[in-house]
Design a protein around this motif. Structure first.
Motif, PDB file in Angstrom:
ATOM      1  N   UNK A  61      14.813  29.737 -30.233  1.00 26.39           N
ATOM      2  CA  UNK A  61      14.676  30.732 -29.172  1.00 26.39           C
ATOM      3  C   UNK A  61      15.420  30.274 -27.922  1.00 26.39           C
ATOM      4  N   UNK A  62      15.930  31.240 -27.158  1.00 30.26           N
ATOM      5  CA  UNK A  62      16.740  30.906 -25.984  1.00 30.26           C
ATOM      6  C   UNK A  62      15.943  30.138 -24.941  1.00 30.26           C
ATOM      7  N   UNK A  63      14.711  30.561 -24.694  1.00 29.18           N
ATOM      8  CA  UNK A  63      13.918  29.905 -23.656  1.00 29.18           C
ATOM      9  C   UNK A  63      13.630  28.458 -23.960  1.00 29.18           C
ATOM     10  N   UNK A  64      13.201  28.173 -25.199  1.00 31.91           N
ATOM     11  CA  UNK A  64      12.899  26.793 -25.566  1.00 31.91           C
ATOM     12  C   UNK A  64      14.173  25.955 -25.613  1.00 31.91           C
ATOM     13  N   UNK A  65      15.282  26.589 -25.953  1.00 37.11           N
ATOM     14  CA  UNK A  65      16.551  25.869 -25.975  1.00 37.11           C
ATOM     15  C   UNK A  65      16.926  25.407 -24.576  1.00 37.11           C
ATOM     16  N   UNK A  66      16.791  26.267 -23.591  1.00 39.82           N
ATOM     17  CA  UNK A  66      17.167  25.896 -22.234  1.00 39.82           C
ATOM     18  C   UNK A  66      16.236  24.823 -21.674  1.00 39.82           C
ATOM     19  N   UNK A  67      14.952  24.913 -21.988  1.00 39.49           N
ATOM     20  CA  UNK A  67      14.021  23.884 -21.510  1.00 39.49           C
ATOM     21  C   UNK A  67      14.356  22.516 -22.114  1.00 39.49           C
ATOM     22  N   UNK A  68      14.668  22.506 -23.408  1.00 40.39           N
ATOM     23  CA  UNK A  68      15.043  21.246 -24.047  1.00 40.39           C
ATOM     24  C   UNK A  68      16.374  20.736 -23.507  1.00 40.39           C
ATOM     25  N   UNK A  69      17.331  21.639 -23.329  1.00 40.13           N
ATOM     26  CA  UNK A  69      18.639  21.233 -22.811  1.00 40.13           C
ATOM     27  C   UNK A  69      18.512  20.662 -21.403  1.00 40.13           C
ATOM     28  N   UNK A  70      17.640  21.257 -20.614  1.00 41.59           N
ATOM     29  CA  UNK A  70      17.421  20.760 -19.250  1.00 41.59           C
ATOM     30  C   UNK A  70      16.904  19.320 -19.290  1.00 41.59           C
ATOM     31  N   UNK A  71      16.011  19.037 -20.232  1.00 37.80           N
ATOM     32  CA  UNK A  71      15.490  17.679 -20.379  1.00 37.80           C
ATOM     33  C   UNK A  71      16.595  16.721 -20.840  1.00 37.80           C
ATOM     34  N   UNK A  72      17.365  17.146 -21.837  1.00 39.98           N
ATOM     35  CA  UNK A  72      18.429  16.287 -22.353  1.00 39.98           C
ATOM     36  C   UNK A  72      19.437  15.964 -21.250  1.00 39.98           C
ATOM     37  N   UNK A  73      19.836  16.963 -20.481  1.00 41.08           N
ATOM     38  CA  UNK A  73      20.794  16.715 -19.387  1.00 41.08           C
ATOM     39  C   UNK A  73      20.224  15.712 -18.387  1.00 41.08           C
ATOM     40  N   UNK A  74      18.930  15.812 -18.122  1.00 35.46           N
ATOM     41  CA  UNK A  74      18.313  14.938 -17.108  1.00 35.46           C
ATOM     42  C   UNK A  74      18.299  13.482 -17.526  1.00 35.46           C
ATOM     43  N   UNK A  75      18.453  13.211 -18.812  1.00 35.70           N
ATOM     44  CA  UNK A  75      18.380  11.839 -19.315  1.00 35.70           C
ATOM     45  C   UNK A  75      19.751  11.201 -19.505  1.00 35.70           C
TER      46      UNK A  75
END
Length: 634
Positions: A61-75
């Motif tokens: 899903x788009x929403x869960x993808x963006x939340x996960x991507x936001x976490x990955x970028x932050x690391x």
């Protein structure tokens, strides 16, 4: 922010104040059902693979993808890479998986952060040098050829238990991963993505085959034969193998929908069942996906909601450690929090026979596992710690506690390996053949006895009055034989020699080894020599691969506590002086809310490959250490 202390307070008063604050914080974390559970943080491969799994299943899903991507970028680190632990070096495979996940989330390959990642990947060998598991994920989407991956045929499930490389030669976590992967490998699915990974390739040729008379060379040639068989398998045998593997997987699904309570077998089992035709509405698939959602952690940040996946959850382990900590801190044995935890733990006792019974068919079940739902894989480490806590609880039904403790002790004694030590999940899981396969370039795949687990079991046996028995004596001899030349002990499940030494010294003393004996004094000398100038202890996870890091690293609350537990047990002027400095470090660095900051990872999943930050370690171990320190000086 560190805690304030009363002006003019004595050292003891400051330690008592710190302990009281820590106990209050620990109490506040207990669930109303009686358990504790800290987050179990790992690295972004969990999140990248979660997105890739959902993409493959067609449920992303788009929403869960963006939340996960936001976490990955932050690391992401300044050099463009992603690491496997806080403060560690960038890791090639982790960086590749993060890059692919962010491309899946819509980040353009030309974005600055992905170009930086690409430069790191090229500098470290490119896509061609990633680990096998990373390339399996790429192959699922046509980004790597299945022909260029090691072959693992599903027919291996028919290998008899006496034959090398049968599935019970693998550690429990490995066999539960390998069986579904043989299905995936046999079916070789490809579901293309709308982007490629050419940006990450260097074009470097594959390494030359090793000499045929070496283990690597021999297995490379076996792999060629398996690939040839895979192109034209015996159809009826292959079909029977796939059916047997599917049933094996289904038989091991836990009540929470997972497999083994950990991410690798969970996601690969879902992939295998999906490829075998199980629909998303099938009960096994529905339960598996719903359970996996329970491992998600969502957090609000200034940049928006982030979503990350725990590789595992540790409530049974955390609760056992919390009970010990509270009791060591002087909390009454009939305290409501302690009794509630005991009630919950009694309900978590294992009563079923799992794969451990393959090598111990006459052993009655007992003991405890690590997770909320893992009835098939109890472990000796959890069982030892829970027995150490439960036996001290003033429970309204002492007979029930005593019976559970006795079953746990009997099961654990029955899991002793032939050499006198204890592994975590299986007995005598020591064959090295699986470790030599080309497939096994990541993570431990066998479960031999280790010093930390053996020490916890020996300490448990001493606590229940069995220090003079043959199992405990053999365990003590195993520990003495495995002391390192420098006086420390290796830590398999915690980082690293500080953890091992912190476990073994209290166990040996409890089992009757004299505090003045050479092994104990050598261990004390090692701890004193590796105390940081600030008074704490720390050991960087790089010590698993680079001996120069052994005993070296930034001071952490959990590792300082482990050192203090050993020093308190050993006693002596040298140990006492170092312990006073260690206690002072804990007092000075405590936060106002009673806990400690610890971004460092001090837990170990696979030595050298996969690490864990147990969020409760920074609290339960300092509480135990401070409690024992103060009780010993009352």
């Amino acid at each position: 922010m560190t805690s304030s202390v009363k002006s003019g307070a004595t050292t003891r008063e400051r330690a008592e104040e710190a302990l009281a604050a820590a106990v209050a914080h620990l109490r506040g974390l207990q669930d109303e059902q009686g358990w504790w559970k800290g987050e179990l943080a790992t690295n972004v491969t969990m999140d990248a693979e979660d997105l890739l799994l959902r993409e493959f299943l067609g449920i992303r899903q788009a929403g869960e993808t963006e939340e996960a991507a936001r976490w990955i970028r932050s690391q992401q680190r300044d050099d463009g890479s992603w690491a496997t632990f806080h403060g560690g070096p960038g890791d090639l495979s982790t960086t590749v998986e993060a890059w692919v996940a962010l491309r899946l989330a819509g980040d353009p390959a030309g974005a600055a952060h992905l170009r930086l990642a690409q430069e790191f990947v090229h500098a470290h060998g490119g896509l061609e040098r990633t680990r096998v598991f990373t390339r399996i994920w790429l192959a699922l989407f046509g980004l790597w050829s299945w022909d260029e991956l090691p072959d693992m045929p599903p027919e291996m499930i028919f290998l008899p238990r006496w034959f090398p490389l049968n599935i019970y030669d693998w550690a429990c976590w490995a066999r539960q991963t390998v069986v579904p992967l043989t299905v995936v490998n046999a079916l070789r699915p490809v579901r293309p993505l709308p982007f490629g990974v050419d940006e990450l390739r260097t074009g470097a040729p594959a390494p030359r085959p090793a000499a045929p008379w070496t283990w690597p060379g021999a297995f490379q040639r076996v792999d060629r034969a398996l690939h040839a068989y895979g192109r034209r398998p015996a159809r009826r045998l292959r079909r029977k193998a796939m059916d047997r593997a599917a049933q094996w997987i289904l038989d091991r699904q836990e009540a929470d929908g997972g497999w083994g309570g950990i991410q690798p077998p969970w996601v690969y089992s879902l992939l295998a069942l999906h490829l075998l035709g199980y629909s998303d509405d099938h009960p096994a698939m529905k339960a598996g996906l719903a359970g996996l959602d329970g491992f998600l952690v969502r957090e609000e940040t200034p940049h928006g909601t982030v979503r990350r996946l725990e590789a595992c959850q540790s409530p049974v382990w955390d609760t056992g450690l919390a009970v010990i900590a509270l009791l060591d801190a002087g909390v009454p044995a009939d305290d409501p929090a302690v009794r509630a935890a005991a009630d919950w733990l009694l309900g978590e006792e294992i009563s079923e026979r799992g794969d451990w019974a393959v090598r111990r068919p006459r052993l009655a079940p007992g003991g405890w596992a690590f997770e909320f739902a893992n009835d098939l894989y109890p472990d000796t480490d959890d069982t030892a710690e829970i027995v150490l806590g439960l036996r001290r609880v003033a429970h309204p039904d002492p007979a029930a506690v005593r019976a559970a403790v006795e079953r746990g002790v009997a099961w654990t004694v029955g899991m002793q390996s032939r050499d006198g030590g204890w592994g975590a999940f299986d007995a005598d899981n020591t064959r090295l053949m699986p470790t030599r396969l080309p497939f096994c370039d990541f993570g431990a795949v066998v479960d031999p006895p280790t010093a930390d687990v053996t020490a916890h079991v020996v300490e448990m046996l001493a606590a229940v009055g069995a220090a003079g028995g043959e199992p405990a004596r053999r365990g003590v001899l195993w520990l003495l034989r495995h002391q390192e030349a420098d006086g420390s002990w290796f830590g398999r499940w915690g980082a690293n020699h500080v953890y091992g030494t912190g476990a073994v010294v209290p166990a040996l003393v409890a089992a009757g080894v004299r505090r003045g004996s050479a092994p104990i004094r050598r261990a004390v000398r090692w701890l004193v020599e590796h105390q940081n100038p600030d008074g704490g202890w720390g050991e960087d996870l790089r010590s698993y691969r680079d001996p120069a890091w052994i005993g070296r690293g930034a001071s952490t609350a959990s590792q300082t506590a482990w050192a203090l537990l050993a020093l308190h047990a050993a006693g002596g002027a040298d140990a006492d002086a170092a312990a006073e400095r260690g206690v002072d470090w804990l007092v000075r660095t405590q936060r106002d809310d009673g806990t400690w900051d610890e971004p460092e990872f001090t837990g170990t999943g696979f030595p050298g490959d996969f690490y864990i930050n147990y969020h409760l370690y920074r609290l339960v171990f300092p509480v135990t250490a401070l409690g024992r320190h103060l009780a010993g000086r009352s």
